[in-house]
Every structure is written in C-alpha cells, then in structure tokens.
Design a protein around this motif. Structure first.
Motif, PDB file in Angstrom:
ATOM      1  N   LEU A 139       1.763   4.812   6.534  1.00 58.64           N
ATOM      2  CA  LEU A 139       2.078   3.394   6.420  1.00 58.64           C
ATOM      3  C   LEU A 139       3.583   3.167   6.474  1.00 58.64           C
ATOM      4  N   ASP A 140       4.352   4.103   5.918  1.00 57.40           N
ATOM      5  CA  ASP A 140       5.801   3.948   5.906  1.00 57.40           C
ATOM      6  C   ASP A 140       6.447   5.259   5.484  1.00 57.40           C
TER       7      ASP A 140
ATOM      8  N   GLY B 250      -4.756   4.467  -0.274  1.00 55.20           N
ATOM      9  CA  GLY B 250      -3.317   4.224  -0.180  1.00 55.20           C
ATOM     10  C   GLY B 250      -2.588   4.725  -1.415  1.00 55.20           C
TER      11      GLY B 250
ATOM     12  N   TYR C 212       0.137  -2.596   1.189  1.00 57.31           N
ATOM     13  CA  TYR C 212      -0.187  -1.178   1.338  1.00 57.31           C
ATOM     14  C   TYR C 212      -1.230  -0.716   0.331  1.00 57.31           C
TER      15      TYR C 212
ATOM     16  N   TRP D 177       4.516   6.011   2.128  1.00 56.16           N
ATOM     17  CA  TRP D 177       3.193   5.477   1.817  1.00 56.16           C
ATOM     18  C   TRP D 177       2.207   6.127   2.767  1.00 56.16           C
TER      19      TRP D 177
ATOM     20  N   ARG E 187       5.015  -6.143   0.302  1.00 54.89           N
ATOM     21  CA  ARG E 187       4.712  -4.914   1.036  1.00 54.89           C
ATOM     22  C   ARG E 187       3.872  -3.963   0.191  1.00 54.89           C
ATOM     23  N   GLN E 188       4.219  -3.828  -1.092  1.00 57.01           N
ATOM     24  CA  GLN E 188       3.425  -2.963  -1.981  1.00 57.01           C
ATOM     25  C   GLN E 188       1.985  -3.462  -2.081  1.00 57.01           C
TER      26      GLN E 188
ATOM     27  N   GLU F 287       1.680   5.748  -2.822  1.00 60.74           N
ATOM     28  CA  GLU F 287       3.111   5.827  -2.561  1.00 60.74           C
ATOM     29  C   GLU F 287       3.667   7.089  -3.219  1.00 60.74           C
TER      30      GLU F 287
ATOM     31  N   SER G  76      -2.171   6.554   3.589  1.00 58.43           N
ATOM     32  CA  SER G  76      -3.558   6.169   3.338  1.00 58.43           C
ATOM     33  C   SER G  76      -4.409   7.326   3.831  1.00 58.43           C
TER      34      SER G  76
ATOM     35  N   TYR H   1      -4.937  -0.703   1.495  1.00 62.39           N
ATOM     36  CA  TYR H   1      -5.482   0.344   2.347  1.00 62.39           C
ATOM     37  C   TYR H   1      -6.321   1.301   1.508  1.00 62.39           C
TER      38      TYR H   1
END
Length: 176
Positions: free
Chosen positions: A89-90, A62, A56, A78, A52-53, A64, A80, A59
């Motif tokens: 993203l999350d 991107g 992401y 996360w 997942r990292q 975190e 972008s 992007y």
C-alpha cells in the motif's frame, strides 16, 4: 550506499508522532506553497495522515510497520497480506535515509515473502513516479493485464496497477 538490512516492527499508537513525520516528509512536500498559517498547515497534514490511515486499515490484512536498522527508524510501510496476494500500500523512507537502498530492501523482502507463499505482489504507482517505476520494473513488476483503461495496468486516474508474480520473475531472470 549503506547496508540495506532492516527489520520491520508493527507500528503502534505510541508511534503516531513518528508516523506523522514520515507521512509529512514523504507525501506532503510542497504543501507549504499553499500559503497556510503554520497551525492550519499542520492541521491539514494531520487530517491527510488520518484519512490515509483509515483508508489503509480498510484493506483486509492491512498492517503498518516501522522500518528499523541499528535502532534507527528509516521509514514505514503499509502491507495488506491476504491468501490471494501481498499488496504494497505504501513504502515511505525518511529524507535522511533515502537513496540508500531501504525501499529496495523492503520490496525485496516483500517479494521473497510472497514467493515463499506462492502468491503475487500487487501495488499501484503514480504513472509519473519514474524512480518508483524503475525500481518496480527492476524487480520484475509488470502492468496488471486485467486492468485496462487505455493500456495494461492503467487505472484511469493517473495510477498504474502493477503485479509481481514470483514464477514469472524467475523465468525473466533466467532469460537474462
């Protein structure tokens, strides 16, 4: 409900164990039902976390972030951020901090940041995630009309693509 004020801090390499815990709590519920030995289960979760990292990080813009309040980590998100859009993203909140307005506060900040920059916020959400859908709709997110598998916003894979346009949300709020 507690005070939903928070700060976002860019996550770094020293945060990996904490980020893995947040990921496991938010995205791996039910994995124990696979019947794996504890070591194999931990390896599976780590593999999913790193995949997942990597996804992401692909992007543009991107990054975190850890979500903090009063020196306590609440979760992570996360984003972008590009000239064309601010994409969520999350957003993941630790179990002990859920239902306290944390995700709502983060989303409010993201929408305010996008409004100040005059660009939309976009995100994808699992179509059966009713709690998230209610939150996004309350902010004025609508299905992305340019995405159309069977209905507006339907990505054809169980996810919906939603868009928040600052100017449309202002018009919608004025109509209430």
């Amino acid at each position: 409900m507690t005070d939903p004020t928070f700060t976002l801090r860019p996550a770094g390499g020293s945060d990996e164990a904490l980020l893995l815990r947040i990921f496991a709590e938010a995205h791996c519920a039910g994995f124990e039902q696979l019947g794996l030995e504890p070591g194999a289960l931990a390896s599976l979760i780590r593999m999913q976390f790193h995949a997942r990292q990597a996804q992401y990080r692909m992007y543009p813009g991107g990054a975190e972030y850890l979500i903090w309040r009063d020196e306590v980590v609440l979760g992570n998100c996360w984003l972008s951020d590009t000239p064309e859009q601010l994409r969520v993203l999350d957003i993941a909140v630790l179990a002990e901090h859920r239902r306290q307005g944390v995700a709502r506060a983060v989303l409010g900040e993201v929408c305010a940041r996008a409004a100040a920059a005059g660009k939309p916020v976009r995100l994808s959400v699992w179509h059966q995630n009713t709690a998230a859908l209610e939150l996004y709709r309350a902010f004025g997110f609508v299905p992305e009309p340019t995405v159309l598998a069977s209905e507006p916003g339907d990505l054809g894979n169980g996810y919906l693509e939603l868009r928040y346009c600052p100017e449309a949300a202002v018009r919608q709020a004025g109509a209430r």
